[in-house]
Design an enzyme around this catalytic site. Structure first.
Site: not given
Lengths: 334, 334
Positions: A76, A120, A232
């Site tokens: 990715k 995901r 985060g």
């Protein structure tokens, strides 16, 4: 020598809209749970990552291989440009997942990564909540009311019997919009608040999914038995959870070396509050039953989520297999 | 706040055939030379790489960013499956280059990487030969008569006044076919041979582009003034150049940390024949005029070529800009 000439496959092209249509949270949670189980059982190679910084943002590549129904490889490539929404009306996170056949190297599919990354990531929180939240958890708080915050609350709703939620954002209007949207979508009470300590005093499950660089969840504000998904922090500068709270909690991570480098764990270690050995386990080991998850109703559990290639791989495979026959195609070998 | 909503661009899809059609060696040599110059001038970030091994091969990602006419980022994902030609009739190297706008992260283009990898690798040899071969070099030897061997001889032909060449391959029939093809294409004498020491006794420029794991170019066989492009070794197991020959030569590399890890340099260092400090320079420093190239007619010069993301980036940009308006397109954001 006998040679088996293979007909070149065309590469499937799968858009953001198709990902959103084909990848339900239930499918994604199941896929991500099995990915963590494979990792916990030592049945897949440890995933790899690289990063390149540029002036206004950066690019990260996360790559991994796994044998599922067949051998797969996925890389990715995500672009992270925090000023994109304001400057260009573009998402902060954009990119592509490139899915390959890991027996012969053919590119099987290219998928937009924006929606897939959100799903995901939320799915990992869902998996972690199954193992680390108190089963009787009913009240959630979400800090960070963007796209990811919505996916997070949806995922919690798939694995817990939520009755209500609090929503916080640096922009109160955004928290209000979020509360309205999510209340009607999930049919639970969702209240926008500005006082995190108040919300935490009634919270069973907290999700932080902000770009904060200063910790805002404090040990003194979190009640016993809380589960926190710290989502985060995914680079060395981001920081949501106070080091003392990390040190006082049961910490489970997605990938230990990565969390120690870029997760909230990184700050707790850097400032001497924790050592790597203080982490209870990787989530995969918990899912595989090789390490305990929550062991009491009193302990505070934290899932330090940094995002790993296997999540992308299984999510991409789930989409690809459902898109077969419907996706656009291009013959790169032509 | 004023928001400038950008119209989503569609991503260009560029096939192997289009790359072959649009990327001439001259264009590619110019582009690769400017990439090395930028690197040598310290004007681009050092490129990054990652690798994932699987049962029958492996995947490598090479990623880098550069400001040319605009800000670009490219990540090349290459699959390397050595048994592909025999097992499946597929190339050993397959993959994709993903080209992004490095100001906002949009995916601009996806290009097949097979032909591009061959051309950018050959182009680096051409650039190195300009700076490291004797200008009066007329005789080349190519060991390894595959697709890459052809591109290599073509690249040498663009930068040197070649009059003849020798061709060697583990498969003599392959060397013969290569000699016939290249002689008619380049209009020079190309002779298939099986005796490397004989060929080297008349050679000015040697290219090795084999998958050999045992060194086969020996110090005693190389005459003074020879330039060697050591192209084959691109992982820790591959090895073409005897350590003593490396130590006795002026060694220039594409990227020092990478060559020290996976190039022929790696073996010379591992066996105590060289230290990293013995490398004269990276090619970029030579191209930028910050380090000397060849300094005498007598010295043996070696370019240890392992392949870097900037080569892929500039080659992909060259193709993309020529393909605009002709390439197929897909809207991943749709």
């Amino acid at each position: 020598m006998y040679k088996c000439y293979k007909v070149y496959m065309e590469t499937a092209l799968i858009s953001r809209g198709q990902v959103a249509e084909l990848l339900t949270l239930d499918i994604c949670i199941d896929a991500v749970e099995s990915a963590f189980r494979l990792l916990g059982e030592g049945k897949v190679a440890r995933p790899e990552t690289l990063g390149v910084h540029v002036a206004d943002g950066g690019f990260h590549v996360k790559a991994g291989a796994a044998a599922l129904d067949r051998e797969w490889f996925a890389a990715k490539i995500n672009a992270n440009f925090p000023r994109n929404p304001d400057r260009f009306g573009l998402p902060t996170i954009q990119g592509l997942v490139c899915l390959f056949d890991a027996e012969n190297g053919e590119p099987l599919a290219l998928l937009d990564s924006t929606e897939l990354t959100a799903l995901r990531t939320a799915a990992a929180t869902g998996v972690a909540a199954k193992h680390l939240a108190r089963p009787d958890s009913t009240t959630a708080t979400v800090v960070g009311c963007g796209r990811q915050g919505k996916a997070q609350l949806r995922a919690l709703g798939r694995v817990l019997q939520l009755g209500r939620a609090f929503a916080l954002d640096a922009d109160p209007a955004r928290a209000e919009g979020y509360a309205n949207d999510m209340a009607s979508e999930l049919a639970i009470e969702v209240t926008p608040v500005e006082d995190l300590p108040f919300a935490l005093s009634e919270t069973d499950v907290l999700v932080t999914c902000t770009p904060s660089r200063t910790p805002f969840v404090r040990r003194k504000d979190v009640r016993p038995g809380t589960f926190i998904a710290a989502v985060g922090a995914d680079d060395e500068g981001k920081h949501e959870i106070e080091e003392a709270l990390m040190a006082a909690s049961v910490v489970v991570v997605d990938l230990l070396p990565q969390a120690a480098l870029i997760g909230d764990l990184h700050h707790a270690i850097a400032r001497g509050h924790m050592r790597v050995e203080d982490v209870r386990a990787e989530l995969g080991a918990v899912v595989a039953g090789r390490a305990p998850g929550r062991t009491s109703l009193e302990e505070i559990t934290i899932f330090d989520s940094t995002g790993i290639a296997l999540q992308d791989l299984v999510a991409a495979v789930a989409v690809y297999e459902r898109a077969l026959g419907r996706a656009a195609r291009f013959n790169f070998a032509g």
